[in-house]
Write a protein that holds these residues in place. Structure first.
Motif, mmCIF file in Angstrom:
data_model
loop_
_atom_site.group_PDB
_atom_site.id
_atom_site.type_symbol
_atom_site.label_atom_id
_atom_site.label_comp_id
_atom_site.label_asym_id
_atom_site.label_seq_id
_atom_site.Cartn_x
_atom_site.Cartn_y
_atom_site.Cartn_z
ATOM 1 N N VAL A 118 0.846 -1.204 0.000
ATOM 2 C CA VAL A 118 0.000 0.000 0.000
ATOM 3 C C VAL A 118 0.876 1.247 0.000
ATOM 4 C CG1 VAL A 118 -1.656 1.355 1.349
ATOM 5 C CG2 VAL A 118 -1.982 -1.114 1.086
ATOM 6 N N ARG A 119 1.880 1.278 0.874
ATOM 7 C CA ARG A 119 2.766 2.439 0.971
ATOM 8 C C ARG A 119 3.525 2.695 -0.320
ATOM 9 N NH1 ARG A 119 6.741 0.714 4.675
ATOM 10 N NH2 ARG A 119 7.764 -0.091 2.803
ATOM 11 N N ARG A 122 1.192 4.025 -3.032
ATOM 12 C CA ARG A 122 0.794 5.411 -2.725
ATOM 13 C C ARG A 122 1.913 6.375 -3.110
ATOM 14 N NH1 ARG A 122 1.992 8.663 1.345
ATOM 15 N NH2 ARG A 122 2.784 7.043 2.758
ATOM 16 N N LEU A 151 -0.917 10.751 2.497
ATOM 17 C CA LEU A 151 -1.901 9.956 3.236
ATOM 18 C C LEU A 151 -3.287 10.592 3.138
ATOM 19 C CD1 LEU A 151 0.133 9.095 6.461
ATOM 20 C CD2 LEU A 151 -0.749 7.441 4.809
ATOM 21 N N ALA A 168 -6.637 9.046 1.449
ATOM 22 C CA ALA A 168 -7.836 8.959 2.282
ATOM 23 C C ALA A 168 -9.048 9.530 1.542
ATOM 24 C CB ALA A 168 -7.616 9.707 3.598
ATOM 25 N N SER A 185 -10.061 7.071 -1.278
ATOM 26 C CA SER A 185 -10.538 5.746 -0.886
ATOM 27 C C SER A 185 -11.702 5.753 0.091
ATOM 28 C CB SER A 185 -9.382 4.951 -0.264
ATOM 29 O OG SER A 185 -8.946 5.563 0.942
ATOM 30 N N ILE A 191 -5.011 4.306 7.280
ATOM 31 C CA ILE A 191 -4.049 3.966 6.226
ATOM 32 C C ILE A 191 -2.638 3.928 6.810
ATOM 33 C CG2 ILE A 191 -3.022 4.711 4.039
ATOM 34 C CD1 ILE A 191 -5.729 6.021 3.374
ATOM 35 N N GLU A 246 -0.105 0.762 6.700
ATOM 36 C CA GLU A 246 1.225 0.832 6.103
ATOM 37 C C GLU A 246 2.311 0.421 7.097
ATOM 38 O OE1 GLU A 246 0.491 4.299 2.724
ATOM 39 O OE2 GLU A 246 1.864 4.680 4.376
ATOM 40 N N THR A 290 -12.027 -2.522 3.656
ATOM 41 C CA THR A 290 -10.984 -1.496 3.612
ATOM 42 C C THR A 290 -9.993 -1.777 2.495
ATOM 43 O OG1 THR A 290 -11.150 -1.034 5.976
ATOM 44 C CG2 THR A 290 -9.074 -0.462 4.907
ATOM 45 N N LEU A 292 -8.985 0.557 -0.756
ATOM 46 C CA LEU A 292 -7.618 0.975 -1.043
ATOM 47 C C LEU A 292 -7.159 0.480 -2.414
ATOM 48 C CD1 LEU A 292 -5.951 0.378 2.446
ATOM 49 C CD2 LEU A 292 -6.498 2.565 1.393
#
Length: 205
Positions: free
Chosen positions: A33-34, A37, A44, A48, A51, A58, A62, A72, A76
């Motif tokens: 995820v990190r 992103r 972040l 947010a 999503s 989040i 991460e 969730t 994401l």
């Protein structure tokens, strides 16, 4: 440390006291995820908004402090433009390298007026080196406080003037300068047009 006999190592049975087969997969969700992103250049807060998942949640995902629910993770995955399978593949499928597409370079905050930075390096949680494509306006410059580490600068366009420990250098297209940052150093664009350079920084280990 002596290795455990083969018969006592984890086989996925929770009674064995070892690592279950699914734990590495779950543990890889947060880094995936990190990384996505950051590749998309999203903060972040921006993720947010995309999503519908709170920035605090989040951040916990991460860091591995929270295992996301299916709902969730679906939110994401949609916001990060990846199928949900990307996040639950085997841990070995997680990328080793950090790919930063040219059109998705994250903007890096610059404290110096007249300097714009587009990041080219991977996440700081995984890599020591940090790099950016710097666009330096005519007349802009800066002086840095000595700190442990190194910097490497490659000028792509224009000129940049440097002073490192009293030594002066003028860099033009294609020139580079590699110097320790534990000595007094400063730089400026004394030309009449903006300069572009690749700027790499490596802190002391």
């Amino acid at each position: 440390m002596t290795a455990a006999p083969p018969e006592t190592r984890s086989s996925g049975d929770p009674r064995s006291g070892g690592t279950a087969a699914w734990e590495p997969i779950v543990g890889a969700i947060g880094p995936k995820v990190r990384d996505l992103r950051q590749q998309l250049g999203l903060s972040l807060q921006q993720l947010a908004q995309r999503s519908g998942v709170s920035a605090a949640a989040i951040h916990k995902v991460e860091r591995g402090d929270m295992v996301p629910t299916i709902t969730t993770l679906l939110k994401l995955a949609s916001a990060l433009e990846r199928p949900i399978g990307h996040f639950v593949e085997g841990a070995d499928a997680a990328p080793v390298a950090a790919h930063v597409p040219a059109d998705a370079r994250p903007a890096v905050r610059s404290e110096i007026e007249g300097v714009d930075l587009d990041g080219i390096s991977g996440p700081p949680e995984r890599f020591r080196a940090a790099g950016a494509v710097a666009t330096v306006a005519a007349g802009a410059g800066g002086r840095a406080r000595p700190r442990p580490g190194e910097e490497l600068v490659l000028v792509l366009e224009g000129t940049l003037d440097f002073e490192v420990a009293g030594e002066r250098y003028t860099l033009r297209d294609g020139d580079s300068l590699h110097y320790p940052t534990d000595r007094p150093h400063s730089w400026s664009n004394s030309g009449s047009a903006p300069s572009r350079a690749i700027w790499m920084s490596v802190p002391e280990a």
